[in-house]
Each structure stands twice: as structure tokens, then as C-alpha cells.
Design a protein around this motif. Structure first.
Motif, PDB file in Angstrom:
ATOM      1  N   PRO A 236      37.991  19.954  -6.603  1.00 21.20           N
ATOM      2  CA  PRO A 236      37.182  20.634  -7.252  1.00 21.20           C
ATOM      3  C   PRO A 236      38.008  22.137  -7.528  1.00 21.20           C
ATOM      4  O   PRO A 236      38.577  22.746  -6.753  1.00 21.20           O
ATOM      5  CB  PRO A 236      36.119  20.337  -5.820  1.00 21.20           C
ATOM      6  N   ALA A 237      36.920  22.611  -8.554  1.00 22.91           N
ATOM      7  CA  ALA A 237      37.192  23.831  -8.824  1.00 22.91           C
ATOM      8  C   ALA A 237      37.467  24.997  -7.903  1.00 22.91           C
ATOM      9  O   ALA A 237      38.126  26.237  -7.890  1.00 22.91           O
ATOM     10  CB  ALA A 237      35.973  24.456 -10.250  1.00 22.91           C
ATOM     11  N   GLU A 238      36.147  24.938  -6.699  1.00 26.80           N
ATOM     12  CA  GLU A 238      36.089  25.879  -6.413  1.00 26.80           C
ATOM     13  C   GLU A 238      37.650  26.001  -5.396  1.00 26.80           C
ATOM     14  O   GLU A 238      38.220  27.007  -5.095  1.00 26.80           O
ATOM     15  CB  GLU A 238      35.567  26.133  -5.122  1.00 26.80           C
ATOM     16  N   VAL A 242      41.170  28.572  -5.390  1.00 26.99           N
ATOM     17  CA  VAL A 242      41.828  28.773  -3.557  1.00 26.99           C
ATOM     18  C   VAL A 242      43.227  29.213  -3.425  1.00 26.99           C
ATOM     19  O   VAL A 242      43.601  29.595  -2.971  1.00 26.99           O
ATOM     20  CB  VAL A 242      41.150  28.518  -2.767  1.00 26.99           C
ATOM     21  N   THR A 243      43.245  27.696  -4.214  1.00 27.87           N
ATOM     22  CA  THR A 243      44.773  26.831  -3.795  1.00 27.87           C
ATOM     23  C   THR A 243      45.730  27.657  -4.879  1.00 27.87           C
ATOM     24  O   THR A 243      46.628  28.691  -4.463  1.00 27.87           O
ATOM     25  CB  THR A 243      44.776  25.643  -4.329  1.00 27.87           C
ATOM     26  N   VAL A 244      45.076  28.469  -5.933  1.00 32.24           N
ATOM     27  CA  VAL A 244      45.888  29.280  -7.090  1.00 32.24           C
ATOM     28  C   VAL A 244      46.199  30.438  -6.065  1.00 32.24           C
ATOM     29  O   VAL A 244      46.597  30.910  -6.492  1.00 32.24           O
ATOM     30  CB  VAL A 244      46.099  29.288  -8.352  1.00 32.24           C
ATOM     31  N   VAL A 252      50.640  27.931 -13.929  1.00 34.14           N
ATOM     32  CA  VAL A 252      49.788  26.958 -13.235  1.00 34.14           C
ATOM     33  C   VAL A 252      49.521  25.665 -14.785  1.00 34.14           C
ATOM     34  O   VAL A 252      48.958  26.009 -15.602  1.00 34.14           O
ATOM     35  CB  VAL A 252      47.976  26.818 -13.558  1.00 34.14           C
ATOM     36  N   VAL A 253      49.863  24.498 -13.930  1.00 36.41           N
ATOM     37  CA  VAL A 253      49.698  23.464 -15.270  1.00 36.41           C
ATOM     38  C   VAL A 253      48.043  22.158 -15.060  1.00 36.41           C
ATOM     39  O   VAL A 253      48.369  21.690 -13.801  1.00 36.41           O
ATOM     40  CB  VAL A 253      50.622  23.166 -15.439  1.00 36.41           C
ATOM     41  N   ARG A 269      38.198  30.479 -14.103  1.00 37.82           N
ATOM     42  CA  ARG A 269      37.738  30.613 -11.907  1.00 37.82           C
ATOM     43  C   ARG A 269      39.026  30.422 -11.558  1.00 37.82           C
ATOM     44  O   ARG A 269      39.655  31.411 -10.724  1.00 37.82           O
ATOM     45  CB  ARG A 269      37.784  29.527 -12.732  1.00 37.82           C
ATOM     46  N   ILE A 270      40.090  30.094 -12.262  1.00 36.11           N
ATOM     47  CA  ILE A 270      41.103  30.245 -11.639  1.00 36.11           C
ATOM     48  C   ILE A 270      42.440  31.598 -11.865  1.00 36.11           C
ATOM     49  O   ILE A 270      43.609  31.566 -11.264  1.00 36.11           O
ATOM     50  CB  ILE A 270      42.257  28.905 -10.828  1.00 36.11           C
ATOM     51  N   SER A 271      42.138  32.941 -12.844  1.00 31.79           N
ATOM     52  CA  SER A 271      43.248  33.400 -12.699  1.00 31.79           C
ATOM     53  C   SER A 271      42.251  35.005 -12.576  1.00 31.79           C
ATOM     54  O   SER A 271      43.190  35.854 -12.520  1.00 31.79           O
ATOM     55  CB  SER A 271      42.855  33.702 -14.324  1.00 31.79           C
ATOM     56  N   ARG A 272      41.764  34.681 -11.946  1.00 35.84           N
ATOM     57  CA  ARG A 272      40.698  36.014 -10.913  1.00 35.84           C
ATOM     58  C   ARG A 272      41.429  36.719 -10.247  1.00 35.84           C
ATOM     59  O   ARG A 272      42.110  35.800  -9.307  1.00 35.84           O
ATOM     60  CB  ARG A 272      39.632  35.399 -10.357  1.00 35.84           C
ATOM     61  N   GLY A 273      41.542  38.090  -9.562  1.00 38.10           N
ATOM     62  CA  GLY A 273      42.691  38.050  -8.650  1.00 38.10           C
ATOM     63  C   GLY A 273      43.633  39.085  -9.519  1.00 38.10           C
ATOM     64  O   GLY A 273      43.698  39.073 -10.361  1.00 38.10           O
ATOM     65  N   ARG A 274      44.270  39.492  -8.477  1.00 35.67           N
ATOM     66  CA  ARG A 274      45.918  40.407  -8.483  1.00 35.67           C
ATOM     67  C   ARG A 274      46.242  39.733  -9.073  1.00 35.67           C
ATOM     68  O   ARG A 274      47.654  40.584 -10.054  1.00 35.67           O
ATOM     69  CB  ARG A 274      45.718  41.947  -7.227  1.00 35.67           C
ATOM     70  N   GLN A 275      46.928  38.488  -8.480  1.00 36.50           N
ATOM     71  CA  GLN A 275      48.428  37.431  -9.070  1.00 36.50           C
ATOM     72  C   GLN A 275      48.114  37.416 -10.328  1.00 36.50           C
ATOM     73  O   GLN A 275      46.993  36.222 -10.659  1.00 36.50           O
ATOM     74  CB  GLN A 275      48.726  37.044  -7.585  1.00 36.50           C
ATOM     75  N   ARG A 276      48.955  37.242 -11.516  1.00 36.56           N
ATOM     76  CA  ARG A 276      48.519  36.746 -13.100  1.00 36.56           C
ATOM     77  C   ARG A 276      49.974  35.454 -12.549  1.00 36.56           C
ATOM     78  O   ARG A 276      50.843  35.884 -12.315  1.00 36.56           O
ATOM     79  CB  ARG A 276      48.447  37.709 -13.775  1.00 36.56           C
ATOM     80  N   SER A 277      49.526  34.254 -13.332  1.00 36.63           N
ATOM     81  CA  SER A 277      49.867  33.354 -13.584  1.00 36.63           C
ATOM     82  C   SER A 277      50.223  32.783 -14.507  1.00 36.63           C
ATOM     83  O   SER A 277      49.060  33.220 -15.402  1.00 36.63           O
ATOM     84  CB  SER A 277      49.366  32.058 -12.451  1.00 36.63           C
ATOM     85  N   ARG A 278      51.075  31.886 -15.454  1.00 31.08           N
ATOM     86  CA  ARG A 278      51.287  32.141 -16.540  1.00 31.08           C
ATOM     87  C   ARG A 278      50.555  30.562 -16.342  1.00 31.08           C
ATOM     88  O   ARG A 278      50.057  29.385 -15.333  1.00 31.08           O
ATOM     89  CB  ARG A 278      52.387  31.402 -16.680  1.00 31.08           C
TER      90      ARG A 278
END
Length: 317
Positions: A236-238, A242-244, A252-253, A269-278
Motif C-alpha cells: 500500500p502507498a503508505e 515508510v519502507t523507503v 527505488v524501482v 509520497r515516497i520521496s519526502r524526507g531528508r534522504q533522497r533516493s534515485r
């Protein structure tokens, strides 16, 4: 004496023919008993044996099965294309035929087609063991992604299209899917020292059921010593967000197999926060025009693996 020997056609027992075609001996006996596609040679004091014409009919039958024909239709087609005669004409020496079959064909494009026919036949016969062996041999011979692209995915697609909307025959698709999952997991080595410090997270968009391509991609990346964190079940999106946030992946793919149905807002939704993933989108379910600028759309799995490896660790080793 010499004339009599030269006119005899070399033959093969049922076990040898079964191995060659990738099916169980019991399947060949059933095809012979029900449809008349069996050995035409009788040898005194010995079991009936297959001549090269008999094997040619069986190969025609396999091709018809792969195209979606029923077993009865495929047998009828094979017999129409190669009618049986009272005495089958002498053919080429089967010892030489077997040697040519064991050697790599002149055209490498024939290999996936041959393996696909054998895999389809084994699945249609509900031969669990033969399907497992075929998948293991195919992955070992071609590699994970060529096996997926050239053999496994086309067979899954053909079988799924054949029984879409009906229950009869769907058991073949379920059997093959279970075997494919197991084969891909077995082909995914556990990495002690991956080349990437942080993993690449692989998963599907919410409500996506076609997760098997991510298993193939995970196995291919592991073969390149790229560590991946695979979630086969669509989150689920939420939960995904949290997992990311907790796993802090390098990339993230997100896979979507249903054409142009994925919601690109999921990436926000998954790109929020300090840590940035490609962030990567993968699969036909994404509309390229709707994706945010920073989201890269990956192509086929083979090029996807190349791109992920390049982004994470640079040149391939």
C-alpha cells in the motif's frame, strides 16, 4: 546383408525422445494412445521405437501447442502436415540427428524458440518436474534476463491469453507461474559483499499483480553483485513510503504492468524526507508524459538492469 542394414531407419526409445522434447515419457504414451501421434516402428522382442518421422510430427505438435492449439488440434495438425504411411520412408541417421541437436544451432535465435516450445509442452502436460528442469536449464543456458525475455515471458503470455476469462486449463498457467517464481528465487544468489553500499528497492505499485518481472530483475542484479531489496507483494502507498524512509535505498524501482494505469503521484509520497533516493518507473503501466521530470522511465528489463548498475556503481564488471 549390407543392403538390408542401410535401408533400416535408426530409432530411439520413448525415454530418449522424451528427454529431447522436454516432456515426460508418460505424456508421449498418452499422445500415442489418444491421438495416434506415436512410434510407428515395431521391433520383435522390443518396445516400440520412434523414427525420425515420428519425432518430426511431435515437434510440429509442440509448435502448434505453443501457438495455443488444444492437444487434439495440435495432434491433428501434426498428422495432416506429416501423414503416417504404412512404412515410414528411411530418414537420416538418428545418431547424426541427435549429435546435431546437442550442438548449438547455427542461428542463435532458434534457441529461445526451441526452449519455449519445450517449456510450453511440459507445462501443458502438467509435468511439474519437467517444467522445473526446463526452467533451470534455460536460465543456466541463456542467463536470467534472456531466459525471461525470450522464453519464460512469451510462454506465460501465450498461456494467459489462451485461458483468459475461463477456468478450464488455467491450472497450467498457475503451475508454470509457481515454477517460475521458484526458479527465479533459486537463480538469485545471496550477496555477502554487494558492490553497492545501499540497496535498490524493487517493488510494484499498489494493486499490481504482475510482480514476476521484479523477481527476474532482482535475480539479474544479484548476478551482477548489485544488492536489491525485493518486495514481491505490492505494498500500500503508505506502507511503501515508510519502507523507503526506513530502508534508505540508493534507488527505488516501481513496476507497473497494466498499461498506462499507474499513478505518478506515488513518487511524491515516497520521496519526502531528508534522504533522497534515485527514482525509477518501470513497465508499460506508466505514461511517460505524466511522469515528473526527475523520474526516469526504464525500458526493457535488460536495459533496466544496465541502467541501474550504471547509476549505482558505474561501469559493469
Amino acid at each position: 546383408m549390407g543392403s538390408r542394414i542401410s535401408s533400416e531407419e535408426p530409432t530411439l526409445p520413448v525415454a530418449s525422445v522424451a528427454r529431447r522434447l522436454g516432456v515426460a515419457p508418460s505424456t508421449l504414451r498418452t499422445w500415442d494412445r489418444r491421438y495416434g501421434v506415436g512410434p510407428s516402428r515395431h521391433t520383435n522382442g522390443r518396445h516400440r521405437r520412434y523414427g525420425s518421422s515420428d519425432i518430426g510430427r511431435l515437434e510440429l505438435m509442440q509448435r502448434a501447442l505453443l501457438r495455443g492449439a488444444s492437444t487434439a488440434e495440435a495432434a491433428k495438425y501434426a498428422l495432416e502436415q506429416m501423414p503416417r504411411t504404412a512404412t515410414e520412408p528411411p530418414e537420416a541417421d538418428l545418431v547424426q540427428v541427435e549429435e546435431r541437436a546437442a550442438a548449438p544451432p547455427a542461428d542463435d535465435h532458434d534457441v529461445p524458440s526451441r526452449l519455449a516450445r519445450r517449456l510450453s509442452t511440459a507445462a501443458l502436460a502438467m509435468d511439474f518436474g519437467a517444467v522445473q528442469r526446463m526452467l533451470a536449464d534455460t536460465i543456466r543456458e541463456l542467463g536470467v534476463l534472456p531466459a525471461w525475455t525470450g522464453v519464460v515471458s512469451p510462454v506465460l503470455t501465450a498461456l494467459g491469453a489462451r485461458w483468459r476469462g475461463v477456468s478450464a486449463g488455467a491450472e497450467v498457467e498457475y503451475l508454470l507461474a509457481e515454477c517460475v517464481y521458484a526458479a527465479l528465487v533459486r537463480a538469485t544468489p545471496v550477496l555477502r559483499e554487494p558492490r553497492n553500499q545501499r540497496p535498490v528497492l524493487l517493488t510494484c505499485v499498489p494493486d499490481e499483480r504482475d510482480n514476476m518481472p521484479m523477481y527476474a530483475l532482482a535475480a539479474a542484479l544479484a548476478g551482477r553483485r548489485i544488492g536489491a531489496q525485493l518486495f514481491g507483494a505490492a505494498l500500500p502507498a503508505e506502507v511503501l513510503a515508510v519502507t523507503v524512509r526506513r530502508s534508505v535505498p540508493a534507488a527505488v524501482v516501481l513496476w507497473s504492468g497494466r498499461r498506462a494505469t499507474a499513478d505518478p503521484r506515488l513518487f511524491a509520497r515516497i520521496s519526502r524526507g531528508r534522504q533522497r533516493s534515485r527514482l525509477f518507473a518501470c513497465g508499460p503501466g506508466w505514461d511517460p508524459a505524466a511522469l515528473p521530470d526527475k523520474i526516469e522511465l526504464l525500458g526493457e528489463l535488460s536495459t533496466a538492469a544496465d541502467r541501474i548498475e550504471h547509476v549505482l556503481v558505474g561501469a559493469r564488471r
